[in-house]
Design an enzyme around this catalytic site. Structure first.
Site, PDB file in Angstrom:
ATOM      1  CB  CYS A 154      -0.875   0.017   1.242  1.00  0.00           C
ATOM      2  SG  CYS A 154      -1.846  -1.460   1.423  1.00  0.00           S
ATOM      3  NE  ARG A 183       5.259   1.319  -1.655  1.00  0.00           N
ATOM      4  CZ  ARG A 183       5.901   1.341  -0.505  1.00  0.00           C
ATOM      5  NH1 ARG A 183       7.102   1.852  -0.459  1.00  0.00           N
ATOM      6  NH2 ARG A 183       5.359   0.866   0.572  1.00  0.00           N
ATOM      7  CD1 TRP A 213      -0.236  -6.199  -0.550  1.00  0.00           C
ATOM      8  CD2 TRP A 213      -0.025  -6.228  -2.763  1.00  0.00           C
ATOM      9  NE1 TRP A 213       0.302  -7.407  -0.909  1.00  0.00           N
ATOM     10  CE2 TRP A 213       0.454  -7.454  -2.249  1.00  0.00           C
ATOM     11  CE3 TRP A 213       0.009  -6.017  -4.154  1.00  0.00           C
ATOM     12  CZ2 TRP A 213       0.950  -8.465  -3.059  1.00  0.00           C
ATOM     13  CZ3 TRP A 213       0.520  -7.022  -4.949  1.00  0.00           C
ATOM     14  CH2 TRP A 213       0.981  -8.215  -4.410  1.00  0.00           C
ATOM     15  CG  ASN A 225       0.488   1.917   3.766  1.00  0.00           C
ATOM     16  OD1 ASN A 225      -0.572   1.982   3.167  1.00  0.00           O
ATOM     17  ND2 ASN A 225       1.623   2.403   3.300  1.00  0.00           N
ATOM     18  N   GLY A 226      -0.565  -1.481   6.602  1.00  0.00           N
ATOM     19  CA  GLY A 226      -0.289  -2.388   7.719  1.00  0.00           C
ATOM     20  C   GLY A 226      -1.468  -3.293   7.992  1.00  0.00           C
ATOM     21  CD  GLU A 229      15.034 -20.235  -3.005  1.00  0.00           C
ATOM     22  OE1 GLU A 229      14.602 -21.110  -3.774  1.00  0.00           O
ATOM     23  OE2 GLU A 229      14.909 -19.018  -3.234  1.00  0.00           O
ATOM     24  CE  LYS A 265      16.142 -17.054  -5.680  1.00  0.00           C
ATOM     25  NZ  LYS A 265      14.779 -17.225  -5.303  1.00  0.00           N
ATOM     26  CD  GLU A 324      15.376 -16.677 -10.217  1.00  0.00           C
ATOM     27  OE1 GLU A 324      15.642 -17.009  -9.041  1.00  0.00           O
ATOM     28  OE2 GLU A 324      14.243 -16.323 -10.561  1.00  0.00           O
ATOM     29  CG  HIS A 343      26.360 -42.578  -3.125  1.00  0.00           C
ATOM     30  ND1 HIS A 343      26.787 -43.851  -2.845  1.00  0.00           N
ATOM     31  CD2 HIS A 343      25.977 -42.042  -1.939  1.00  0.00           C
ATOM     32  CE1 HIS A 343      26.638 -44.092  -1.544  1.00  0.00           C
ATOM     33  NE2 HIS A 343      26.156 -42.991  -0.972  1.00  0.00           N
ATOM     34  CE  LYS A 378       8.209 -11.680  -8.257  1.00  0.00           C
ATOM     35  NZ  LYS A 378       9.261 -12.378  -7.490  1.00  0.00           N
TER      36      LYS A 378
HETATM   37  O1  M6R Z   1       4.558 -17.035  -8.168  1.00  0.00           O
HETATM   38  P1  M6R Z   1       5.042 -18.409  -7.804  1.00  0.00           P
HETATM   39  O2  M6R Z   1       5.529 -18.507  -6.409  1.00  0.00           O
HETATM   40  O3  M6R Z   1       4.025 -19.468  -8.106  1.00  0.00           O
HETATM   41  O4  M6R Z   1       6.271 -18.652  -8.761  1.00  0.00           O
HETATM   42  C1  M6R Z   1       6.911 -19.898  -8.798  1.00  0.00           C
HETATM   43  C2  M6R Z   1       8.247 -19.803  -9.483  1.00  0.00           C
HETATM   44  O5  M6R Z   1       8.088 -19.417 -10.822  1.00  0.00           O
HETATM   45  C3  M6R Z   1       9.175 -18.802  -8.778  1.00  0.00           C
HETATM   46  O6  M6R Z   1       9.332 -19.118  -7.435  1.00  0.00           O
HETATM   47  C4  M6R Z   1      10.566 -18.793  -9.437  1.00  0.00           C
HETATM   48  O7  M6R Z   1      11.200 -19.998  -9.221  1.00  0.00           O
HETATM   49  C5  M6R Z   1      11.375 -17.619  -8.878  1.00  0.00           C
HETATM   50  N1  M6R Z   1      11.699 -16.696  -9.919  1.00  0.00           N
HETATM   51  C6  M6R Z   1      12.640 -18.007  -8.248  1.00  0.00           C
HETATM   52  O8  M6R Z   1      13.320 -16.922  -7.719  1.00  0.00           O
END
Ligand code: M6R
Length: 610
Positions: free
Chosen positions: A2, A27, A75, A101-102, A483, A487, A490, A506, A605
């Site tokens: 927000c 935002r 939001w 906001n909050g 994870e 990251k 990516e 292995h 995204k």
């Molecule tokens: O919006 P979602 O959480 O469903 O998205 C899933 C993946 O596409 C998302 O987490 C993707 O792996 C990220 N870009 C990783 O940083």
């Protein structure tokens, strides 16, 4: 997230409010509105959708001119995006307008109390209680009424208040949600963030928790919500707009990494208690009886959200003693999963719009399974189609690389797993207590890790020249390693693999050679010695090891090339801390290699195609 904008001065406020709100558009929001005090009284115009929709509405029904007003971009949290749920919200007599906001944690009890006194509620929001509450205390002194109302509110709030009866004043309050006051010549501003007011002034007061400001054309009075005067230094903003949008950070990803202490607070707020019932998830429709009927759990998601599911699986199995399968959605939906009405399916999605996750959700529902969604976006398709929703209150995530969404998904899983364990009576209070305590300490612990970002930056610069890297760990550490590896790939385009530390020998150990960088997570006391043996195996083959361990395990320092010690926490909770250095590592590696951190190549995204 927000956005708030407020104006008092001699110019027509409508344009100033709209332009300020536009500066906060980046935002993310789903509705917008303004309230202005005009010669014909207070007027509120608001709508679901973009600011452009609001402008169209204002063209159709022009407002009489007014030089005092407040505006908001919402939001959605409590209640779907809709015209009625948009801010500003008013009291029954439409004399007081509030933007907020909050999250107000005790809004339900306040709503009940105010409704009993005759207040007429028209929205599903928590915010609307604020305007009614202020009105209930207003006996002609809006400042005093706001102070009394603020004392009754629990949770996080940044609010701006406008009263038709005192149009020469604007009142602003901050409690756990940012708010600034912009200082001009014969005009003053309220903003939830610097970009909103930067066009008008660079001189601001940054309010602290428990503080409020009373703005008139001629000046700004600062005080606590108890009415004690506050004196504070003005802050001169010397960032340009592009930097201000990122709160002074170079990229949205870095800003979002630093948002995590607040995102943790917001996600846990109102859900954890340091005594019975320990965890409270009022939004769940699932009754304890129904929860006790489930025989197994499927967790389905994609990418980073799936990795959060890997942690969730371990928490649910360990605490609630139910068998859990975690699977990527693109596989799950096509393999005819064994689903019955006794299967609980948890889908996880930051955006709530990922095509594969949605398809899995629909497949599960087609087989009669109950679906709980963990998502960050109120009103998203996943949120609308699931039987139950647990929201993560991370605020909008703009960078393609997910950071605060992942970590708040972990918290949602922890809360849900504890709730399930309590209902199923699988975890004694003596074990729940320390976990809840550990969760409540996380925001400050994350902040302390962020203070050491430079240590990670120097390691990231070292690995930036490498093309391959390994992450190893066992148990929870292995889940987080996956994870960390995603990251890094990516956004830095460095090839990396996450391996269960005991599995390396292995086959994959053959890839370790002189100088191969290995990030080794060793935060799990039960598995510590085993992980140290695996670290020895890679070091003996020439690997250069960066260890990440708990501060209790200082002896690792003498066994690896570099070490980062994390604040100690409950072992099951450690992913919520250990992921932070991995996010920073990916970020700084991408910066060192000169890539576009927030928009990595080939990626979007939200992946709304199969
Ligand atoms: O919006 P979602 O959480 O469903 O998205 C899933 C993946 O596409 C998302 O987490 C993707 O792996 C990220 N870009 C990783 O940083």
């Amino acid at each position: 997230m927000c956005g708030i904008m407020g104006y008092i001065g001699d110019k027509p406020s409508e344009r100033i409010l709209l332009e300020g709100l536009k500066k906060l558009e980046y935002r993310g929001y789903d509705s917008a509105g303004i309230a202005v005090c005009t010669e014909q009284g207070m007027k509120v115009v608001k709508t679901k959708g973009r600011i452009a929709e609001l402008e169209k509405l204002l063209q159709k029904q022009p407002l009489p001119s007014g030089a005092v007003g407040i505006g908001h971009t919402r939001w959605a949290t409590h209640g779907k995006p809709s015209d009625l749920n948009s801010h500003p919200h008013t009291d029954t007599h439409k004399q007081i307008s509030v933007v907020h906001n909050g999250i107000i944690e005790n809004y339900l009890e306040l709503k009940e109390e105010l409704a009993a006194q005759g207040a007429r509620f028209v929205s599903e929001t928590d915010t609307e209680v604020i305007s009614h509450l202020i009105a209930s205390y207003d006996e002609g002194d809006i400042v005093r009424a706001v102070q009394q109302a603020a004392k009754r509110l629990r949770g996080a709030f940044a609010i701006a208040v406008l009263s038709e009866r005192e149009p020469e004043k604007l009142v602003a309050v901050r409690q756990h949600s940012p708010l600034i006051i912009g200082l001009g010549e014969g005009e003053h501003f309220i903003g939830s963030d610097i970009p909103a007011i930067l066009e008008h002034t660079r001189d601001v007061y940054i309010l602290d928790d428990g503080e409020m400001a009373v703005l008139t054309r001629d000046g700004v009075d600062l005080m606590t919500t108890c009415g004690d005067p506050v004196t504070k230094q003005q802050f001169r903003v010397n960032w340009d707009l592009a930097v201000a949008e990122k709160a002074g950070f170079d990229h949205f990803m870095l800003k979002e990494i630093h948002d995590q202490p607040q995102a943790y607070r917001d996600t846990l707020s109102g859900r954890l208690f340091k005594g019975y019932p320990w965890v409270y998830l009022p939004e769940l429709k699932l009754t304890p009886e129904k929860l006790r009927q489930f025989r197994n759990v499927h967790i389905v998601a994609c990418g980073t959200a799936y990795h959060a599911g890997l942690v969730g699986k371990q928490a649910i199995e360990r605490w609630a003693r139910l068998p859990v399968e975690a699977e990527v959605a693109s596989e799950y939906r096509y393999r005819s999963p064994l689903l019955t009405p006794e299967t609980l399916v948890i889908v996880v999605s930051q955006s709530g719009e990922t095509a594969d996750t949605l398809a899995a959700l629909r497949e599960a529902k087609r087989h009669g399974a109950h679906v709980v969604a963990i998502t960050n976006v109120v009103g998203s398709t996943v949120a609308r189609e699931a039987d139950d929703v647990l929201f993560t209150w991370a605020g909008p995530e703009i960078s393609v690389a997910s950071t605060k969404a992942y970590s708040t998904q972990l918290l949602a899983f922890y809360a849900f797993a504890l709730h399930l364990a309590r209902v199923r009576d699988t975890l004694p209070d003596e074990e729940i207590g320390p976990i809840v305590l550990a969760l409540s300490r996380l925001p400050d612990q994350v902040a302390s890790i962020l203070e050491r970002a430079e240590e990670i930056r120097s390691y990231a610069e070292e690995i930036a020249g490498h093309e391959h890297l390994f992450f190893i760990g066992r148990g929870m550490d292995y889940a987080v390693a996956q994870e960390g590896s995603l990251k890094l790939k990516e956004i830095s385009y460095i090839h990396s693999e996450a391996y269960a530390a005991g599995e390396l020998k292995h086959g994959t150990l053959a890839l370790i050679e002189e100088g191969t960088p290995v990030v080794a997570l060793a935060t799990q006391p039960e598995l510590y010695e085993k992980t140290v043996s695996n670290i020895r195996e890679v070091m003996a083959r020439g690997a250069s090891v960066f260890g990440i361990a708990s501060e209790n395990t200082v002896d690792l320092a003498s066994r690896v090339d570099r070490i980062l010690l994390l604040p100690s926490t409950h072992p099951m909770i450690s992913p919520a801390l250990s992921v932070i250095p991995l996010q920073l590592l990916a970020y700084y590696a991408s910066v060192a290699r000169g890539f576009d951190v927030d928009k990595p190549r080939n990626l979007a995204k939200s992946v709304t195609v199969e």
